[in-house]
Scaffold this active site. Structure first.
Site, PDB file in Angstrom:
ATOM      1  N   CYS B 113     -55.459  27.158  18.824  1.00 30.77           N
ATOM      2  CA  CYS B 113     -54.326  27.931  18.333  1.00 30.77           C
ATOM      3  C   CYS B 113     -54.796  28.555  17.031  1.00 30.77           C
ATOM      4  O   CYS B 113     -54.934  27.861  16.020  1.00 30.77           O
ATOM      5  CB  CYS B 113     -53.100  27.053  18.087  1.00 30.77           C
ATOM      6  N   CYS B 116     -51.908  28.444  14.143  1.00 30.95           N
ATOM      7  CA  CYS B 116     -51.424  27.191  13.519  1.00 30.95           C
ATOM      8  C   CYS B 116     -52.023  26.003  14.243  1.00 30.95           C
ATOM      9  O   CYS B 116     -53.213  25.751  14.116  1.00 30.95           O
ATOM     10  CB  CYS B 116     -49.906  27.153  13.483  1.00 30.95           C
ATOM     11  N   SER B 117     -51.206  25.251  14.986  1.00 30.33           N
ATOM     12  CA  SER B 117     -51.725  24.042  15.627  1.00 30.33           C
ATOM     13  C   SER B 117     -51.023  23.768  16.951  1.00 30.33           C
ATOM     14  O   SER B 117     -50.847  22.630  17.337  1.00 30.33           O
ATOM     15  CB  SER B 117     -51.550  22.840  14.696  1.00 30.33           C
ATOM     16  N   CYS B 118     -50.605  24.829  17.664  1.00 31.46           N
ATOM     17  CA  CYS B 118     -49.964  24.657  18.970  1.00 31.46           C
ATOM     18  C   CYS B 118     -50.892  23.845  19.873  1.00 31.46           C
ATOM     19  O   CYS B 118     -52.097  24.109  19.935  1.00 31.46           O
ATOM     20  CB  CYS B 118     -49.658  26.009  19.604  1.00 31.46           C
TER      21      CYS B 118
END
Lengths: 116, 212
Positions: B113, B116-118
């Protein structure tokens, strides 16, 4: 009892008029370009993709809220389509090191795409 | 002598050291405010932590092993990842869809991602720290083969590397290739081979010694 397998399939699509926005603008295989825009605030299309050309791989079902609008709490009645789009790495990164077949896939909301 | 740790010396007390950082303080302040306003209760936060703690790579490994032994399930999993996981009792608690990416002899998938941090939290739990940090996020998308090599994963040039950037509403899970030598493995033994990293796509599963 009726044997379920003997009942012919029922397809009512020909009788139904779709509301505006219910039909996806793009379908599998369509060539699309990511718009070059620089909105202020929350965006979900990475900068590296702006202006790049790819091919629609799939329409994501069901329709979903635009997460750029959702970020501001606007998430009612504004669903649309996300498209899974395929890009060649060589298109995105000039000087890419790897196979010419290497690619990337990403889901992009309808408001960011134009037909090529 | 492994157990010769005598307590004739002092240890530092385990506790909060120094002042809270800016974001720690902000998180606590906003949490307290929202609870005070009645938007949710403290117990609901604890409950959601329990939900996330129940999601670990062991769940993902069971999905992968089932797909390897059950071709009909695999077809459903590739057609609609979320629905196939729900069939096994895994809930998604949000609006995200799941696309399961099959690694083949021609194609290796990697997930990232970049914004971000999906991460496929419903099936793998919390992401590893490196997945959330900028070096991985920036490099996985622009030089995936170099990143893979740093994880010890060399993908031959005649194979396609496909990087999947989960920045919108879809999460991804890599379905690793079933390694050679596992024809006689039970489903549970197969699941034991599947690690978090192989489902992110930074690693592949080594071929196994055939069992009698």
């Amino acid at each position: 009892m009726t044997d379920a397998s003997s009942i012919p399939a029922l397809d009512l699509r020909a009788l139904v008029v779709l509301a505006i926005g219910e039909k996806p603008d793009f379908s599998e295989g369509d060539k699309v370009r990511v718009l070059t825009r620089s909105p202020i605030g929350h965006y979900r299309v990475p900068l590296y993709l702006r202006g790049k050309t790819g091919v629609v791989q799939a329409v994501i079902h069901p329709m979903a809220v635009d997460n750029e609008e959702e970020a501001y709490g606007r998430n009612a009645g504004s669903k649309g389509f996300y498209y899974r789009v395929a890009f060649a790495m060589a298109e995105v990164w000039p000087g890419y090191i790897g196979s010419t077949n290497d690619g990337l896939r990403i889901e992009v909301f309808q408001t960011w795409l134009e037909r090529v | 002598m492994p157990n010769a740790h005598e307590h004739d010396h002092p240890h530092t007390e385990i506790g909060q050291e120094g002042a809270l950082g800016y974001y720690d303080l902000m998180t606590r302040a906003v949490t307290e405010l929202l609870i005070h306003k009645g938007l949710f209760e403290a117990g609901e936060i604890r409950r959601q932590i329990e939900v996330l703690d129940s999601r670990t790579p062991a769940l993902g490994a069971k999905i992968v092993a089932r797909a390897w032994v059950d071709p009909a399930f695999k077809a459903r999993l590739l057609a609609n990842g979320r629905a196939a996981c729900e069939e096994l009792g895994i809930t998604f608690y949000d609006d995200t869809q799941l696309i399961v990416l099959e690694n083949t002899a021609q194609r290796h998938n990697l997930i990232v991602c970049t914004l971000c941090s999906c991460y496929p939290r419903p099936v793998l739990g919390l992401p590893p720290d490196w997945y959330k940090l900028k070096p991985y996020r920036a490099r996985a998308i622009s030089e995936p083969r170099a990143v893979l090599a740093e994880f010890g994963t060399i993908i031959p040039d005649n194979m396609e590397v496909v990087v999947n950037d989960s920045t919108a509403i879809v999460r991804f899970l890599v379905l690793p290739r079933r390694p050679a030598g596992t024809d006689r493995f039970s489903e549970a033994q197969l699941a034991d081979l599947v690690t978090r990293d192989t489902m992110i796509g930074v690693a592949v599963i080594s071929d196994q010694e055939p069992r009698p």
